[in-house]
Design an enzyme around this catalytic site. Structure first.
Site, PDB file in Angstrom:
ATOM      1  N   TYR A 145       0.842  -1.199   0.000  1.00  0.00           N
ATOM      2  CA  TYR A 145       0.000   0.000   0.000  1.00  0.00           C
ATOM      3  C   TYR A 145       0.876   1.249   0.000  1.00  0.00           C
ATOM      4  O   TYR A 145       0.646   2.188  -0.771  1.00  0.00           O
ATOM      5  CB  TYR A 145      -0.911  -0.002   1.219  1.00  0.00           C
ATOM      6  CG  TYR A 145      -1.774   1.225   1.360  1.00  0.00           C
ATOM      7  CD1 TYR A 145      -2.884   1.419   0.539  1.00  0.00           C
ATOM      8  CD2 TYR A 145      -1.496   2.192   2.330  1.00  0.00           C
ATOM      9  CE1 TYR A 145      -3.689   2.545   0.676  1.00  0.00           C
ATOM     10  CE2 TYR A 145      -2.292   3.318   2.478  1.00  0.00           C
ATOM     11  CZ  TYR A 145      -3.384   3.488   1.647  1.00  0.00           C
ATOM     12  OH  TYR A 145      -4.176   4.612   1.779  1.00  0.00           O
ATOM     13  N   ILE A 178      -6.554   8.940   9.868  1.00  0.00           N
ATOM     14  CA  ILE A 178      -7.839   9.625   9.860  1.00  0.00           C
ATOM     15  C   ILE A 178      -8.871   8.775  10.594  1.00  0.00           C
ATOM     16  O   ILE A 178      -8.826   7.548  10.575  1.00  0.00           O
ATOM     17  CB  ILE A 178      -8.290   9.895   8.409  1.00  0.00           C
ATOM     18  CG1 ILE A 178      -7.201  10.670   7.647  1.00  0.00           C
ATOM     19  CG2 ILE A 178      -9.610  10.674   8.389  1.00  0.00           C
ATOM     20  CD1 ILE A 178      -6.802  11.992   8.274  1.00  0.00           C
TER      21      ILE A 178
END
Length: 240
Positions: A145, A178
């Site tokens: 990722y 987040i």
């Protein structure tokens, strides 16, 4: 009225961007796969329209963009927000997961931009959504990722040079941790959201709205001399 196309627009960060774009006086088109649009619930979102788009399928992108143009939208901005995260711990790497992440996070971004750019007005703006994982390596299990998000940063720089003659600015927003559902690799550094916040100098997780605020700034004329940049929105996470 000017329109901003947001891929992954039905997701948490994507929808926050759509709403902020509308607040700034634009129309927003949330482009996403059917299942994500359905999961959003089809709730009324003033100023936001939805269009089905699979960023791994060029034909799907072309159909979506053709429908946007046919409706008379003046496309002034593109936000490449579509992205996926799969854990890739050493010893259990999945070829399918690796391919899928590159297909969505890197190739999908490039496909969408390739189709949208000819319709983007000169002087417009593109914002790609990267990640702090493309800048550092503290998240065990997020290696592939992170590699895709490093690719987003590299693509941003090259695209900015190619589109500069048209006055189109291209930037990369790299969110930190987040307050949205996380994968095991995001939790692995500290054991979950509460513990993750302890690694952020500001002492808390970020919000989708805080990411959207930065994206809207980069789309606007207030950022008229900003291009080819990666802007971290991470509460200082990467600073230590």
């Amino acid at each position: 009225m000017s329109t901003v196309v947001v891929t992954g627009g039905a997701g948490g960060i994507g929808m926050a961007i759509c709403r902020r774009v509308v607040e700034a006086g634009h129309l927003a088109v949330a482009a996403d796969v059917a299942v994500a649009i359905e999961a959003h619930g089809g709730a009324d979102e003033p100023g936001v329209s939805f269009v089905e788009m699979d960023v791994t399928d060029r034909a799907s992108i072309e159909r979506a963009v053709a429908s946007i143009v046919a409706e008379g939208h003046t496309v002034t901005g593109l936000v490449n927000c579509a992205g996926v995260l799969r854990d890739t711990f050493l010893g259990s790497l999945s070829d399918d997961d690796m391919r899928f992440m590159f297909e969505v996070n890197v190739a999908g971004m490039a496909r969408v931009t390739d189709v949208v750019a000819p319709h983007l007005v000169d002087g417009g703006a593109i914002v790609n959504i990267g990640s702090l994982t493309g800048q550092m390596g503290r998240f065990v299990g997020a290696s592939v990722y992170g590699a895709t998000k490093a690719g987003v940063a590299g693509y941003t720089r090259y695209l900015a040079m190619e589109l500069a003659p048209r006055g189109i600015r291209v930037n990369n927003v790299a969110p930190g941790v987040i307050d949205l559902p996380m994968s095991r690799s995001m939790d692995a550094i500290s054991g979950g959201p509460v513990e993750s916040a302890k690694h952020v100098p500001l002492g808390r997780l970020g919000t989708a709205e805080e990411v959207a605020e930065v994206v809207e700034f980069l789309l606007s004329s207030r950022a008229s001399y900003v291009t080819a940049q990666t802007l971290l929105v991470d509460g200082g996470f990467i600073a230590w």
